[in-house]
Structures are given as structure tokens and as C-alpha cells.
Design a protein around this motif. Structure first.
Motif, PDB file in Angstrom:
ATOM      1  N   PHE A 212      39.490  53.919  41.434  1.00 41.99           N
ATOM      2  CA  PHE A 212      38.374  52.970  41.361  1.00 41.99           C
ATOM      3  C   PHE A 212      37.003  53.640  41.247  1.00 41.99           C
ATOM      4  O   PHE A 212      36.015  52.982  40.984  1.00 41.99           O
ATOM      5  CB  PHE A 212      38.380  52.036  42.581  1.00 41.99           C
ATOM      6  CG  PHE A 212      39.397  50.943  42.447  1.00 41.99           C
ATOM      7  CD1 PHE A 212      39.151  49.877  41.593  1.00 41.99           C
ATOM      8  CD2 PHE A 212      40.593  50.977  43.144  1.00 41.99           C
ATOM      9  CE1 PHE A 212      40.087  48.861  41.445  1.00 41.99           C
ATOM     10  CE2 PHE A 212      41.524  49.953  42.996  1.00 41.99           C
ATOM     11  CZ  PHE A 212      41.276  48.905  42.149  1.00 41.99           C
TER      12      PHE A 212
ATOM     13  N   HIS B 187      35.433  46.281  42.328  1.00 45.93           N
ATOM     14  CA  HIS B 187      36.111  45.153  41.681  1.00 45.93           C
ATOM     15  C   HIS B 187      35.861  43.880  42.495  1.00 45.93           C
ATOM     16  O   HIS B 187      35.334  43.943  43.614  1.00 45.93           O
ATOM     17  CB  HIS B 187      37.618  45.406  41.491  1.00 45.93           C
ATOM     18  CG  HIS B 187      38.387  45.693  42.758  1.00 45.93           C
ATOM     19  ND1 HIS B 187      39.763  45.693  42.813  1.00 45.93           N
ATOM     20  CD2 HIS B 187      37.984  45.979  44.029  1.00 45.93           C
ATOM     21  CE1 HIS B 187      40.171  45.980  44.043  1.00 45.93           C
ATOM     22  NE2 HIS B 187      39.110  46.153  44.793  1.00 45.93           N
TER      23      HIS B 187
ATOM     24  N   GLN C  34      39.037  37.724  46.843  1.00 44.50           N
ATOM     25  CA  GLN C  34      40.306  36.998  47.075  1.00 44.50           C
ATOM     26  C   GLN C  34      40.612  36.928  48.568  1.00 44.50           C
ATOM     27  O   GLN C  34      40.990  35.879  49.093  1.00 44.50           O
ATOM     28  CB  GLN C  34      41.484  37.763  46.470  1.00 44.50           C
ATOM     29  CG  GLN C  34      41.634  37.740  44.993  1.00 44.50           C
ATOM     30  CD  GLN C  34      42.919  38.493  44.606  1.00 44.50           C
ATOM     31  OE1 GLN C  34      43.891  38.526  45.357  1.00 44.50           O
ATOM     32  NE2 GLN C  34      42.897  39.104  43.431  1.00 44.50           N
TER      33      GLN C  34
ATOM     34  N   ARG D 240      30.946  51.166  39.544  1.00 42.90           N
ATOM     35  CA  ARG D 240      31.829  52.333  39.613  1.00 42.90           C
ATOM     36  C   ARG D 240      31.076  53.573  39.167  1.00 42.90           C
ATOM     37  O   ARG D 240      30.138  53.482  38.376  1.00 42.90           O
ATOM     38  CB  ARG D 240      33.057  52.143  38.718  1.00 42.90           C
ATOM     39  CG  ARG D 240      34.025  51.142  39.299  1.00 42.90           C
ATOM     40  CD  ARG D 240      35.307  51.049  38.511  1.00 42.90           C
ATOM     41  NE  ARG D 240      35.978  49.796  38.853  1.00 42.90           N
ATOM     42  CZ  ARG D 240      37.129  49.414  38.379  1.00 42.90           C
ATOM     43  NH1 ARG D 240      37.787  50.174  37.532  1.00 42.90           N
ATOM     44  NH2 ARG D 240      37.657  48.258  38.750  1.00 42.90           N
TER      45      ARG D 240
ATOM     46  N   GLN E 261      32.885  41.238  36.803  1.00 45.92           N
ATOM     47  CA  GLN E 261      34.281  40.792  36.701  1.00 45.92           C
ATOM     48  C   GLN E 261      34.383  39.332  37.079  1.00 45.92           C
ATOM     49  O   GLN E 261      33.505  38.778  37.750  1.00 45.92           O
ATOM     50  CB  GLN E 261      35.179  41.598  37.656  1.00 45.92           C
ATOM     51  CG  GLN E 261      35.478  43.004  37.182  1.00 45.92           C
ATOM     52  CD  GLN E 261      36.574  43.670  38.016  1.00 45.92           C
ATOM     53  OE1 GLN E 261      36.856  43.255  39.150  1.00 45.92           O
ATOM     54  NE2 GLN E 261      37.187  44.701  37.468  1.00 45.92           N
TER      55      GLN E 261
ATOM     56  N   GLU F 133      37.366  37.129  38.937  1.00 47.85           N
ATOM     57  CA  GLU F 133      38.644  37.204  39.629  1.00 47.85           C
ATOM     58  C   GLU F 133      39.220  35.804  39.692  1.00 47.85           C
ATOM     59  O   GLU F 133      38.471  34.827  39.805  1.00 47.85           O
ATOM     60  CB  GLU F 133      38.374  37.710  41.064  1.00 47.85           C
ATOM     61  CG  GLU F 133      39.579  38.133  41.823  1.00 47.85           C
ATOM     62  CD  GLU F 133      40.007  39.556  41.435  1.00 47.85           C
ATOM     63  OE1 GLU F 133      39.223  40.271  40.787  1.00 47.85           O
ATOM     64  OE2 GLU F 133      41.137  39.923  41.795  1.00 47.85           O
TER      65      GLU F 133
ATOM     66  N   PHE G  94      49.775  47.186  39.964  1.00 47.48           N
ATOM     67  CA  PHE G  94      48.609  47.084  40.846  1.00 47.48           C
ATOM     68  C   PHE G  94      49.148  46.957  42.261  1.00 47.48           C
ATOM     69  O   PHE G  94      50.168  46.285  42.473  1.00 47.48           O
ATOM     70  CB  PHE G  94      47.747  45.866  40.500  1.00 47.48           C
ATOM     71  CG  PHE G  94      47.122  45.942  39.128  1.00 47.48           C
ATOM     72  CD1 PHE G  94      45.998  46.725  38.901  1.00 47.48           C
ATOM     73  CD2 PHE G  94      47.674  45.228  38.068  1.00 47.48           C
ATOM     74  CE1 PHE G  94      45.435  46.803  37.635  1.00 47.48           C
ATOM     75  CE2 PHE G  94      47.110  45.297  36.802  1.00 47.48           C
ATOM     76  CZ  PHE G  94      45.994  46.086  36.572  1.00 47.48           C
TER      77      PHE G  94
ATOM     78  N   PHE H 198      48.118  45.205  44.716  1.00 48.77           N
ATOM     79  CA  PHE H 198      47.994  43.880  45.336  1.00 48.77           C
ATOM     80  C   PHE H 198      48.816  42.802  44.659  1.00 48.77           C
ATOM     81  O   PHE H 198      48.770  41.637  45.065  1.00 48.77           O
ATOM     82  CB  PHE H 198      46.516  43.459  45.406  1.00 48.77           C
ATOM     83  CG  PHE H 198      45.641  44.075  44.347  1.00 48.77           C
ATOM     84  CD1 PHE H 198      45.059  45.320  44.560  1.00 48.77           C
ATOM     85  CD2 PHE H 198      45.424  43.437  43.141  1.00 48.77           C
ATOM     86  CE1 PHE H 198      44.264  45.919  43.572  1.00 48.77           C
ATOM     87  CE2 PHE H 198      44.627  44.018  42.167  1.00 48.77           C
ATOM     88  CZ  PHE H 198      44.043  45.275  42.379  1.00 48.77           C
ATOM     89  N   THR H 199      49.542  43.172  43.594  1.00 46.55           N
ATOM     90  CA  THR H 199      50.398  42.178  42.935  1.00 46.55           C
ATOM     91  C   THR H 199      51.774  42.771  42.658  1.00 46.55           C
ATOM     92  O   THR H 199      51.930  43.955  42.409  1.00 46.55           O
ATOM     93  CB  THR H 199      49.781  41.714  41.597  1.00 46.55           C
ATOM     94  OG1 THR H 199      49.274  42.845  40.906  1.00 46.55           O
ATOM     95  CG2 THR H 199      48.694  40.689  41.804  1.00 46.55           C
TER      96      THR H 199
ATOM     97  N   GLY I 120      43.810  42.707  34.418  1.00 46.06           N
ATOM     98  CA  GLY I 120      45.073  42.800  35.132  1.00 46.06           C
ATOM     99  C   GLY I 120      45.414  41.492  35.827  1.00 46.06           C
ATOM    100  O   GLY I 120      44.541  40.647  36.058  1.00 46.06           O
ATOM    101  N   CYS I 121      46.697  41.353  36.152  1.00 43.93           N
ATOM    102  CA  CYS I 121      47.113  40.136  36.840  1.00 43.93           C
ATOM    103  C   CYS I 121      48.491  40.344  37.471  1.00 43.93           C
ATOM    104  O   CYS I 121      49.113  41.394  37.288  1.00 43.93           O
ATOM    105  CB  CYS I 121      47.142  38.952  35.883  1.00 43.93           C
ATOM    106  SG  CYS I 121      48.221  39.214  34.460  1.00 43.93           S
TER     107      CYS I 121
ATOM    108  N   ALA J 244      47.200  36.182  40.842  1.00 45.87           N
ATOM    109  CA  ALA J 244      45.796  36.601  40.790  1.00 45.87           C
ATOM    110  C   ALA J 244      45.555  37.276  39.457  1.00 45.87           C
ATOM    111  O   ALA J 244      46.493  37.744  38.804  1.00 45.87           O
ATOM    112  CB  ALA J 244      45.493  37.561  41.932  1.00 45.87           C
ATOM    113  N   PHE J 245      44.306  37.298  39.057  1.00 47.27           N
ATOM    114  CA  PHE J 245      43.952  38.043  37.841  1.00 47.27           C
ATOM    115  C   PHE J 245      42.509  38.519  37.951  1.00 47.27           C
ATOM    116  O   PHE J 245      41.729  37.990  38.756  1.00 47.27           O
ATOM    117  CB  PHE J 245      44.135  37.184  36.586  1.00 47.27           C
ATOM    118  CG  PHE J 245      43.372  35.881  36.583  1.00 47.27           C
ATOM    119  CD1 PHE J 245      42.022  35.847  36.244  1.00 47.27           C
ATOM    120  CD2 PHE J 245      44.007  34.688  36.920  1.00 47.27           C
ATOM    121  CE1 PHE J 245      41.338  34.634  36.233  1.00 47.27           C
ATOM    122  CE2 PHE J 245      43.323  33.479  36.915  1.00 47.27           C
ATOM    123  CZ  PHE J 245      41.982  33.445  36.576  1.00 47.27           C
TER     124      PHE J 245
END
Ligand code: DAH
Length: 348
Positions: free
Chosen positions: A161, A179, A184, A205, A219, A221, A259, A261-262, A293-294, A316-317
Motif C-alpha cells: 500500500f 485506500h 467499510q 500513497r 477511491q 468503496e 485481497f 479482506f475478501t 478490486g472486489c 465489497a469493491f
């Protein structure tokens, strides 16, 4: 001798003086050294004492009547001058509205930046699909940004990141978010499911700026949590959104990715807007452009916020707002977004 009709004539002259200058001339005529009154005064000495007294009184009355008339007229003319001055200085703020099409370039209105316009448009698309909009802080803690998202301290994803840490609290615990995913976690903490939310915002970043990256970017989310949510719902939502934002010719596809988290996770790609899928330089010959991403929310994330993964499931995305705008408008270099150049800004 001065009679009433002479006095009336003098008053009319005073009243008809149209400017302060004219009034000064009239005043000089009627009351100055060479005036009839001055002459009368001079001749006073020729009179016998009784008559002189009487005549003196008459002259004084006459003088004060004329002086009063002049002063009154002067006040009126001065007031007129002031009003004219004010009227001349007046700025008509309604002018731009009253004269459409005249001097357009000179009074061009300000406008929203392309990124803001894009964000507004994305919000509208998702609100139309039943989502709410939430926001979170740009300064985040390690917990929200990483740990609650199933990225423990030693996880290799942390380095990916390129986060910017602040000198605040324990070293390495507070950062400006790289991000919008930490929002979330905040939404899930604040609200029980069902949740249908998007979370737009600015991210940072330690990136070197190039044609596709700027160190500060945006972004959006997305988070959906309900009973019986499947990967099919995720794919359908993404396709719906893609058509709404890019138009009906542009489609989406999901490719396996990873990812923390998913699980499962996917990369979100859209038909290349330049070649419409046949392959070109922009899409490196693939016909597709990667946008974000998702995936399905990881059980560890549910656990971190106390949501029962047996009862609820969700997806999530996350996409870059600047990147979406860059693709849709075929902007070759992302850096112009931050250049502050009106020639770019006013094109949208
Ligand atoms: N946070 C990720 C990033 O910035 C993007 C992302 C991937 C967000 C998958 C998600 C997701 O919500 O499910 O690279």
C-alpha cells in the motif's frame, strides 16, 4: 428700492440654478460686491439717521432672505451631486444574468473539477441502485486500515500500500489512508446489516507520479451485506454500474485475484473504451482495462466487527475515481488532474 417683485425674480433665479457653479454666479450677482444690495448699502450714508435705520433693516431682511434661498438651493444641488456620484460608482451585480451571451469569456463561471463531477455522477448511479453514501476520516489507525481488514502486522500486503505514516501516537500506528476500505469497517461498526453503501473519498500513497498514478487520488468503496448475498450479486452490480457510467457498449469482467479482506477476490475490468475490445496500446492488446478490486467479504472481517458470517454474507469493491474518469475521457496522463490548468479543467 427693492420691491416684492424684484425679490421674487431673485428667488426664481436662485431656484433655477442647475449646478453649484451656476448658483455661485447667481449668488455673486445678487449678494456680491457689485450687487444691487451692496450698492444700496453704500448709499445708506446719504440718508438721514431715521430713514437710514429703516433702510438698513430692509436691506438686512432682503439679504437674509436671499442668503437663505441660496443655502437651500445649494443643499439641493449638493445632494444631487452625491446621488449622481453614488449612481456612477454603483456596481450592477445582476448584469451577468441580465445580458446573456455578452462578454462570455470575461465572466466565465467557475465549475467543478472533473474528479468532483465524476464522484457526483458515481454517487447518483449508486443511489439510483438503492445505496447510501458514507464517509470516513482521511487520517486512520492501523486497526481500521489494516487489522480489521484481515491484514495483520507482518502481512506482506501492508508494504504493497506504500502508506504514509504520521508522527502521532506509537510509531507506525496512524497513517493517511492509502485506500477507502477502512470506511467499510466504520460503516459495519456503526450500522447493523442489511448494508448497501458506497464510500467515496481521497486516499494517499507514497507513489511517484506517472501517467497512471498520483500520490493523492480518490477511491469509491462499495459494501453490500444482507442475507443470501452471492458472488452473482457482486458481478451483476458491477455490470449494472459499468453500463450506467460508461454506456451500454462497455461491459465488465471479473478475473481471479487476491485481497486479504475478501474471499474469493477478483479484479474488475471493463471493455477497453479506445478499441472496444479488439486490442490496442491502451489495453496492451487485451481488449480490457483493469479498474479495481472486489470480492466476498472475508469471515475474519465480519468477526472483527461482530457480524455473524453464518447469518450474513456480502461483497465489497473499490475503484479509483480519477482512474474511472481517465478511462472514460481517454486522458493519457493522470497528472493533468492535479495541474491546476484551466485549459484542462474547462473541457469537462
Ligand atoms: N482497497 C483495495 C485497494 O486499494 C481495493 C479493493 C479491493 C477494495 C477489493 C475492496 C475489495 O473493497 O473488496 O487496492
Amino acid at each position: 428700492m427693492v420691491d416684492d417683485s424684484d425679490l421674487d425674480a431673485a428667488r426664481r433665479r436662485i431656484a433655477s440654478a442647475a449646478t453649484l457653479e451656476e448658483l455661485r454666479a447667481v449668488e455673486n450677482d445678487l449678494l456680491g460686491k457689485k450687487s444691487a444690495i451692496a450698492a444700496m448699502n453704500t448709499r445708506l450714508g446719504e440718508l438721514a439717521p431715521e430713514a437710514r435705520k429703516e433702510r438698513g433693516r430692509e436691506i438686512n431682511e432682503l439679504r437674509s432672505a436671499l442668503t437663505g434661498a441660496v443655502a437651500a438651493r445649494r443643499a439641493v444641488l449638493e445632494e444631487g451631486d452625491r446621488s449622481a456620484g453614488i449612481a456612477a460608482d454603483r456596481i450592477d451585480l445582476t448584469e451577468a444574468v441580465r445580458v446573456p451571451g455578452v462578454g462570455r469569456a470575461a465572466r466565465r463561471r467557475g465549475q467543478l473539477h472533473l474528479v468532483t463531477q465524476t464522484r457526483d455522477e458515481l454517487e447518483d448511479v449508486f443511489i439510483g441502485m438503492g445505496f447510501t453514501v458514507a464517509e470516513g476520516p482521511e487520517v486512520e489507525t492501523d486497526w481500521y486500515n489494516f487489522e480489521a481488514l484481515n491484514i495483520p502486522p507482518a502481512h506482506p500486503a501492508r508494504s504493497g500500500f506504500d502508506s504514509l505514516y504520521l508522527k502521532l501516537g506509537e510509531p507506525g500506528t496512524v497513517l493517511i489512508r492509502p485506500h477507502t476500505s477502512p470506511v467499510q469497517v466504520r460503516v459495519m461498526e456503526a450500522q447493523r446489516p442489511p448494508i448497501y453503501s458506497i464510500m467515496p473519498g481521497r486516499c494517499y500513497r507514497k507513489d511517484t507520479p506517472d501517467a497512471r498514478h498520483t500520490p493523492a487520488f480518490h477511491q469509491i468503496e462499495g459494501l453490500v451485506i444482507d442475507r443470501g448475498i452471492t458472488f452473482g450479486d457482486l458481478a451483476g452490480t458491477i455490470e449494472e454500474f459499468t453500463n450506467a457510467y460508461f454506456g451500454p457498449d462497455i461491459h465488465s469482467r471479473l478475473r481471479p485475484a487476491s485481497f486479504p479482506f475478501t474471499e474469493p477476490s477478483a479484479e474488475y475490468e471493463v471493455t477497453c473504451v479506445i478499441c472496444h475490445g479488439t486490442g490496442c496500446r491502451t489495453c496492451s492488446g487485451t481488449g480490457w482495462i483493469e479498474l479495481g478490486g472486489c470480492g466476498m467479504v472475508h469471515p475474519n472481517v465480519f468477526e472483527a466487527v461482530g457480524i455473524d458470517p453464518e447469518e450474513w454474507s456480502g461483497f465489497a469493491f473499490g475503484f479509483g475515481i480519477d482512474r474511472l474518469a481517465q478511462i472514460r475521457h481517454s486522458i493519457s496522463d493522470m497528472r493533468v488532474m492535479a495541474d491546476n490548468d484551466l485549459r484542462f479543467a474547462t473541457q469537462f
